[in-house]
Design a protein around this motif. Structure first.
Motif, PDB file in Angstrom:
ATOM      1  N   PHE A 128       0.240 -32.165 -17.497  1.00 35.79           N
ATOM      2  CA  PHE A 128       1.495 -32.879 -17.282  1.00 35.79           C
ATOM      3  C   PHE A 128       1.993 -33.401 -18.625  1.00 35.79           C
ATOM      4  CE2 PHE A 128       4.286 -36.150 -15.292  1.00 35.79           C
ATOM      5  CZ  PHE A 128       4.906 -35.329 -14.364  1.00 35.79           C
ATOM      6  N   VAL A 175       4.487 -31.881 -22.170  1.00 39.01           N
ATOM      7  CA  VAL A 175       5.868 -31.438 -22.388  1.00 39.01           C
ATOM      8  C   VAL A 175       6.272 -30.391 -21.334  1.00 39.01           C
ATOM      9  CG1 VAL A 175       7.404 -30.245 -24.006  1.00 39.01           C
ATOM     10  CG2 VAL A 175       5.752 -31.916 -24.871  1.00 39.01           C
ATOM     11  N   VAL A 176       5.452 -29.361 -21.190  1.00 37.50           N
ATOM     12  CA  VAL A 176       5.816 -28.254 -20.304  1.00 37.50           C
ATOM     13  C   VAL A 176       5.665 -28.650 -18.831  1.00 37.50           C
ATOM     14  CG1 VAL A 176       5.409 -25.818 -19.755  1.00 37.50           C
ATOM     15  CG2 VAL A 176       5.079 -26.632 -22.093  1.00 37.50           C
ATOM     16  N   LYS A 220      -6.103 -34.916 -17.767  1.00 33.29           N
ATOM     17  CA  LYS A 220      -7.416 -35.124 -18.344  1.00 33.29           C
ATOM     18  C   LYS A 220      -7.756 -36.592 -18.599  1.00 33.29           C
ATOM     19  CE  LYS A 220     -10.582 -33.127 -21.537  1.00 33.29           C
ATOM     20  NZ  LYS A 220     -10.818 -32.105 -22.547  1.00 33.29           N
ATOM     21  N   ASP A 221      -6.851 -37.251 -19.300  1.00 34.99           N
ATOM     22  CA  ASP A 221      -7.162 -38.561 -19.840  1.00 34.99           C
ATOM     23  C   ASP A 221      -6.944 -39.643 -18.771  1.00 34.99           C
ATOM     24  OD1 ASP A 221      -7.262 -40.950 -21.162  1.00 34.99           O
ATOM     25  OD2 ASP A 221      -5.900 -40.357 -22.794  1.00 34.99           O
ATOM     26  N   LYS A 228      -4.597 -42.757 -19.715  1.00 31.94           N
ATOM     27  CA  LYS A 228      -3.177 -42.642 -20.064  1.00 31.94           C
ATOM     28  C   LYS A 228      -2.300 -43.286 -18.998  1.00 31.94           C
ATOM     29  CE  LYS A 228      -1.855 -38.676 -22.659  1.00 31.94           C
ATOM     30  NZ  LYS A 228      -1.523 -37.251 -22.661  1.00 31.94           N
ATOM     31  N   ARG A 263       0.789 -43.308 -16.598  1.00 32.68           N
ATOM     32  CA  ARG A 263       1.510 -42.217 -15.926  1.00 32.68           C
ATOM     33  C   ARG A 263       2.583 -42.808 -15.027  1.00 32.68           C
ATOM     34  NH1 ARG A 263      -1.353 -37.662 -17.905  1.00 32.68           N
ATOM     35  NH2 ARG A 263      -3.549 -38.244 -18.032  1.00 32.68           N
ATOM     36  N   ILE A 291      -1.917 -26.533 -19.626  1.00 30.29           N
ATOM     37  CA  ILE A 291      -2.679 -27.502 -20.410  1.00 30.29           C
ATOM     38  C   ILE A 291      -2.758 -27.051 -21.866  1.00 30.29           C
ATOM     39  CG2 ILE A 291      -4.041 -28.018 -18.345  1.00 30.29           C
ATOM     40  CD1 ILE A 291      -6.473 -26.816 -19.717  1.00 30.29           C
ATOM     41  N   GLU A 302     -10.944 -24.767 -21.460  1.00 30.00           N
ATOM     42  CA  GLU A 302     -10.871 -25.182 -20.052  1.00 30.00           C
ATOM     43  C   GLU A 302      -9.842 -24.347 -19.292  1.00 30.00           C
ATOM     44  OE1 GLU A 302     -10.482 -28.972 -21.578  1.00 30.00           O
ATOM     45  OE2 GLU A 302     -12.264 -29.802 -20.587  1.00 30.00           O
ATOM     46  N   TYR A 351     -10.237 -22.295 -15.659  1.00 35.30           N
ATOM     47  CA  TYR A 351      -9.336 -22.434 -14.503  1.00 35.30           C
ATOM     48  C   TYR A 351      -8.693 -21.101 -14.142  1.00 35.30           C
ATOM     49  CZ  TYR A 351      -9.516 -27.392 -15.940  1.00 35.30           C
ATOM     50  OH  TYR A 351      -9.927 -28.646 -16.310  1.00 35.30           O
ATOM     51  N   LYS A 396      -0.499 -19.511 -24.779  1.00 34.44           N
ATOM     52  CA  LYS A 396      -0.589 -18.319 -25.635  1.00 34.44           C
ATOM     53  C   LYS A 396      -1.962 -18.168 -26.280  1.00 34.44           C
ATOM     54  CE  LYS A 396       2.230 -21.628 -27.043  1.00 34.44           C
ATOM     55  NZ  LYS A 396       3.430 -22.078 -27.723  1.00 34.44           N
ATOM     56  N   GLU A 444       3.439 -28.135 -31.267  1.00 35.30           N
ATOM     57  CA  GLU A 444       2.203 -28.138 -30.492  1.00 35.30           C
ATOM     58  C   GLU A 444       1.425 -29.422 -30.796  1.00 35.30           C
ATOM     59  OE1 GLU A 444       0.869 -25.598 -28.319  1.00 35.30           O
ATOM     60  OE2 GLU A 444       2.945 -24.966 -28.397  1.00 35.30           O
ATOM     61  N   GLY A 485      10.517 -26.852 -26.070  1.00 39.12           N
ATOM     62  CA  GLY A 485      11.143 -27.999 -25.436  1.00 39.12           C
ATOM     63  C   GLY A 485      10.831 -28.022 -23.948  1.00 39.12           C
TER      64      GLY A 485
HETATM   65  N1  LIG Z   1       5.729 -27.647 -25.984  1.00 34.33           N
HETATM   66  C1  LIG Z   1       6.320 -26.492 -25.922  1.00 34.33           C
HETATM   67  O1  LIG Z   1       7.548 -26.393 -26.228  1.00 34.33           O
HETATM   68  C2  LIG Z   1       5.583 -25.259 -25.458  1.00 34.33           C
HETATM   69  C3  LIG Z   1       6.286 -24.042 -25.389  1.00 34.33           C
HETATM   70  C4  LIG Z   1       5.639 -22.905 -24.915  1.00 34.33           C
HETATM   71  C5  LIG Z   1       4.293 -22.977 -24.533  1.00 34.33           C
HETATM   72  N2  LIG Z   1       3.618 -24.145 -24.625  1.00 34.33           N
HETATM   73  C6  LIG Z   1       2.210 -24.143 -24.184  1.00 34.33           C
HETATM   74  O2  LIG Z   1       2.130 -24.866 -22.960  1.00 34.33           O
HETATM   75  C7  LIG Z   1       0.861 -25.524 -22.858  1.00 34.33           C
HETATM   76  C8  LIG Z   1       1.082 -27.025 -22.674  1.00 34.33           C
HETATM   77  O3  LIG Z   1       1.786 -27.491 -23.809  1.00 34.33           O
HETATM   78  P1  LIG Z   1       2.415 -28.956 -23.863  1.00 34.33           P
HETATM   79  O4  LIG Z   1       3.341 -28.949 -25.039  1.00 34.33           O
HETATM   80  O5  LIG Z   1       2.928 -29.326 -22.532  1.00 34.33           O
HETATM   81  O6  LIG Z   1       1.119 -29.824 -24.229  1.00 34.33           O
HETATM   82  P2  LIG Z   1       0.976 -31.422 -24.162  1.00 34.33           P
HETATM   83  O7  LIG Z   1       2.312 -32.062 -24.134  1.00 34.33           O
HETATM   84  O8  LIG Z   1       0.006 -31.772 -25.208  1.00 34.33           O
HETATM   85  O9  LIG Z   1       0.317 -31.673 -22.711  1.00 34.33           O
HETATM   86  C9  LIG Z   1      -0.914 -31.102 -22.370  1.00 34.33           C
HETATM   87  C10 LIG Z   1      -1.281 -31.516 -20.972  1.00 34.33           C
HETATM   88  O10 LIG Z   1      -2.495 -30.832 -20.622  1.00 34.33           O
HETATM   89  C11 LIG Z   1      -3.391 -31.792 -20.061  1.00 34.33           C
HETATM   90  N3  LIG Z   1      -4.779 -31.332 -20.232  1.00 34.33           N
HETATM   91  C12 LIG Z   1      -5.432 -31.056 -21.388  1.00 34.33           C
HETATM   92  N4  LIG Z   1      -6.673 -30.603 -21.117  1.00 34.33           N
HETATM   93  C13 LIG Z   1      -6.794 -30.614 -19.760  1.00 34.33           C
HETATM   94  C14 LIG Z   1      -7.827 -30.273 -18.855  1.00 34.33           C
HETATM   95  N5  LIG Z   1      -8.996 -29.803 -19.281  1.00 34.33           N
HETATM   96  N6  LIG Z   1      -7.594 -30.370 -17.526  1.00 34.33           N
HETATM   97  C15 LIG Z   1      -6.419 -30.832 -17.063  1.00 34.33           C
HETATM   98  N7  LIG Z   1      -5.415 -31.192 -17.869  1.00 34.33           N
HETATM   99  C16 LIG Z   1      -5.589 -31.072 -19.202  1.00 34.33           C
HETATM  100  C17 LIG Z   1      -3.098 -33.071 -20.792  1.00 34.33           C
HETATM  101  O11 LIG Z   1      -3.602 -34.122 -20.028  1.00 34.33           O
HETATM  102  P3  LIG Z   1      -3.357 -35.668 -20.419  1.00 34.33           P
HETATM  103  O12 LIG Z   1      -1.963 -35.940 -19.896  1.00 34.33           O
HETATM  104  O13 LIG Z   1      -4.424 -36.362 -19.663  1.00 34.33           O
HETATM  105  O14 LIG Z   1      -3.452 -35.740 -21.900  1.00 34.33           O
HETATM  106  C18 LIG Z   1      -1.585 -33.010 -20.823  1.00 34.33           C
HETATM  107  O15 LIG Z   1      -1.012 -33.477 -19.617  1.00 34.33           O
HETATM  108  C19 LIG Z   1       0.093 -25.164 -24.127  1.00 34.33           C
HETATM  109  O16 LIG Z   1      -0.685 -24.023 -23.868  1.00 34.33           O
HETATM  110  C20 LIG Z   1       1.209 -24.795 -25.109  1.00 34.33           C
HETATM  111  O17 LIG Z   1       0.783 -23.873 -26.083  1.00 34.33           O
HETATM  112  C21 LIG Z   1       4.234 -25.285 -25.080  1.00 34.33           C
END
Ligand SMILES: NC(=O)c1ccc[n+]([C@@H]2O[C@H](COP(=O)([O-])OP(=O)(O)OC[C@H]3O[C@@H](n4cnc5c(N)ncnc54)[C@H](OP(=O)(O)O)[C@@H]3O)[C@@H](O)[C@H]2O)c1
Ligand SMILES: NC(=O)c1ccc[n+]([C@@H]2O[C@H](COP(=O)([O-])OP(=O)(O)OC[C@H]3O[C@@H](n4cnc5c(N)ncnc54)[C@H](OP(=O)(O)O)[C@@H]3O)[C@@H](O)[C@H]2O)c1
Lengths: 408, 408
Positions: free
Chosen positions: A11, A13-14, A37-38, A41, A43, A68, A73, A77, A93, A178, A290
């Motif tokens: 939960f 950005v994406v 995970k955390d 945090k 929420r 995530i 991990e 899943y 990716k 990222e 975004g």
């Molecule tokens: N940001 C972008 O624009 C973008 C674009 C394309 C693809 N992506 C990809 O999309 C994915 C997510 O990116 P994001 O930007 O959304 O990352 P993010 O904002 O850092 O959020 C990551 C989320 O994953 C959760 N998480 C981490 N490890 C976990 C686990 N073992 N079990 C359950 N939840 C877990 C975190 O939990 P907590 O809330 O507890 O920390 C957090 O809610 C990544 O693979 C990234 O490469 C991102």
């Protein structure tokens, strides 16, 4: 239509982008379980969160959204879900680039489906187009700007005169970067995306170690001012070509001319150009990062999956690997190094050289296989130079920027 | 995979493009029956041709490709096929634009499917993307260059200094023009395409008579030289917008600035920009005409159909029609007319006016509902003007072009 059970991992950005869209559209697409995970945090209090994957799997979900940040991990899943024949949407990716061959097998064996448009160019449906429109066309080359964060940084540097550090901070604030931004700027995020796209475009799994990669983190003022003096921009370009020898793939900061379609691609936009035998040339531009654009890509995949769409992987053929010789072909670049020895050991067919402020700048060819080593040597910068920019042009630009330094 | 029976109607630019691709790819996609019209035409001797639709239907085909130039006969073939539950691929925008609501019903009732990517932007998979990626996103506007032939003509005029007639002849030689090229240049080909796209983007069937259309055939040297003096180009732009009042749609030659994504779209390329709530902004560019790109779009549809893909039409809702008031909204243009009366009766909110070589040129607003009448009055030309080009800019440009006339 019967309500589907949806489990969401992540939960950030994406995940939040997806949630916001699902909530606004149709209630049936709102996940019934959200695992994060955390535990500490803060929420939103109106949403119930879980902290163990078991909560998702126990409910026998129809769809799992894997959003995530962690790769290991996510692997657990996603493989677990596919083994249960569940349809999975992933934006990961890193996971996909590392494990696609296995994940394709799991789909074949257990009948689950895996879609991942958000993992490549987010808002741009490039994987879907490769799997439908280009399915039986022969692709000649695929080129793109595939990292919204580094493109955003370059836009701020070129259009607003910001420093690298200021620009990076802005990209992080906007949620384009990222969690570890070094992946964005050292090209490794791009290389995982290109690795995925190559599989869909050319049917080969080349692996990231075969993609010659150099990021934007070593760019200096000289390269930037040189580009400006010549009316060029620098973009982090990913490129894969196929010819009779095989597939060559590289990621390099590149001097881009105004006539190039990528010149006008700014900020968090991504763009992809595909050249193929029948459709000839296509160019797509859209938001590559975004919360909403990425969330919308995940949502779009879910709708497609519901409509029976899945990737056919009809070009995939893992028999013949990449020809390593391609990493020995020369790329024409502007090469910066701290020592003449380094310069001479790397550059061949030199066309021009100048010594400035303690660095050697040379126009000549370098071999992609050296990129990863050069990345670590320090002091080195590599920017690809189109053939239409001559050594004389570069010489002119060096005189221009020296003039402006003397005047100040 | 079992061989499918394929019947092909039409062996012109598109039919031959399809045939060439099918032949090169997999033998199973080569049609077993090809129906054409003119018994006296010379044809390749190694292909067998038929001259009656019966030859196709008698064989109980799995797929029918409708690639003929005629609208009425296409209507017979396509409705007959859909009533038999056959899957049809069509490139016929005239047919589709006139009969889509009925053709959608026939699909629903009899279970046949109809795909027609080649009818919109040929090489660009815009209908497929609207039906998948954007299926549940809310589209705000759709804008495009949708006629390869008139774009080719404008490119020759702007980039090579050709006359309108010379440029048109070249477009015909290259196979980009329709059999009757007046449809290309008077905007009616674009309007049929926009009508189709509006249905997939906004779910409404507005009908071509509701799309305010003005072509490029009345463009004069003054408008062209004016654009050049301001560093602008003229493009034939199609545009549909949705707001709380409804959908407005128009096709107009338009002054395009260098910063606009469409500025660099040249020759037979088409381009489409879609602005939506979630995916925000997307831009696609690809070949919009010509034998291979169009044939490839047909081929792509066939592959998609085989994979189970069909249009969901999930946005379609024919209840509330277009609000006619929208045709009364003003569009800012440069308006040319032969008489002051005509000028004053059409233009409101005038910002600038000049009398030159027997014509009146006025910057001001005109109502789209007047376009079709003005088309026939003669002497009139309308070119949309972006807000960022001020009346002072236009005045400056008029002085420039008069200067150059005097000098010569
Ligand atoms: N940001 C972008 O624009 C973008 C674009 C394309 C693809 N992506 C990809 O999309 C994915 C997510 O990116 P994001 O930007 O959304 O990352 P993010 O904002 O850092 O959020 C990551 C989320 O994953 C959760 N998480 C981490 N490890 C976990 C686990 N073992 N079990 C359950 N939840 C877990 C975190 O939990 P907590 O809330 O507890 O920390 C957090 O809610 C990544 O693979 C990234 O490469 C991102
Ligand atoms: N050209 C393009 O780039 C393009 C792009 C997108 C869409 N389209 C659309 O594709 C369709 C075909 O265009 P085209 O450019 O290929 O046209 P074309 O070159 O003029 O060829 C038309 C073909 O249709 C055949 N035909 C006409 N009436 C027929 C009938 N009643 N029964 C059987 N065959 C008949 C003609 O037969 P004969 O050979 O006997 O004359 C000819 O083979 C049109 O709807 C057009 O709008 C064209």
């Amino acid at each position: 239509m019967m309500t589907k059970r949806i489990g969401l991992f992540g939960f950030g950005v994406v995940g939040q982008g997806y949630y916001q869209i699902a909530k606004k559209q149709k209630e049936q697409w709102v996940p019934d379980t959200i695992v994060v995970k955390d535990q500490k945090k803060r929420r939103p209090s109106d949403i119930k969160f879980s902290y163990t994957a078991k909560d998702v799997f126990d409910k026998n979900p129809d769809y799992i959204l894997e959003l995530i940040s962690d790769e290991k991990e996510a692997y657990e899943y996603v493989t677990e879900a596919l083994k249960r024949g569940i349809t999975v949407i992933s934006a990961n990716k890193k996971l996909l680039s590392a494990h696609l061959p296995e994940l394709i097998s799991l789909q074949k064996v257990f009948g689950g489906k895996l879609l991942y448009e958000a993992a490549a160019a987010a808002g741009i449906p490039v994987i879907t187009n490769l799997e439908t429109h280009f399915e039986e066309d022969t692709i000649i080359s695929l080129e793109g700007i595939l990292n919204g964060s580094s493109n955003y940084i370059l836009s701020r540097i070129f259009n607003n005169g910001l420093s690298f550090e200021e620009a990076l901070r802005m990209a992080q604030q906007k949620g384009f970067a990222e969690s570890d931004p070094s992946f964005d700027i050292n090209g490794s995020d791009v290389s995982s995306k290109l690795n995925i796209l190559i599989l869909h475009a050319f049917g080969k799994f080349v692996g990231q170690e075969q993609i010659a990669t150099f990021g934007i983190q070593h760019l200096g003022d000289v390269e930037i001012n040189l580009a400006k003096a010549l009316g060029l921009k620098i973009k982090l370009m990913a490129k894969a070509d196929k010819d009779y020898r095989g597939i060559s793939a590289q990621i390099l900061p590149t001097f881009v001319e105004e006539s190039n379609s990528f010149f006008g691609v700014e900020n968090e936009y991504n763009a992809v150009k595909i050249v193929s035998e029948h459709l000839q040339e296509q160019f797509y531009l859209g938001k590559g990062a975004g919360s909403l654009p990425t969330g919308a890509a995940v949502y779009g995949d879910l709708i497609k999956a519901r409509n029976g769409f899945s990737y056919n992987y009809s070009k995939v053929n893992f028999d013949k690997p990449l020809d390593e010789k391609l990493l020995n072909l020369g790329v024409r670049v502007l090469f910066r190094s701290k020592s003449l020895e380094q310069n001479d050991s790397v550059v061949f067919s030199p066309e021009y050289s100048i010594h400035l402020d303690g660095y050697y700048y040379t126009v000549g060819k370098v071999k992609p296989k050296n990129f990863s080593r050069l990345n670590e040597e320090g002091g080195v910068s590599i920017v690809a130079l189109p053939d239409s920019v001559s050594a004389e042009d570069v010489d002119y630009a060096f005189r221009e920027i020296q003039k402006s330094v003397e005047v100040v």
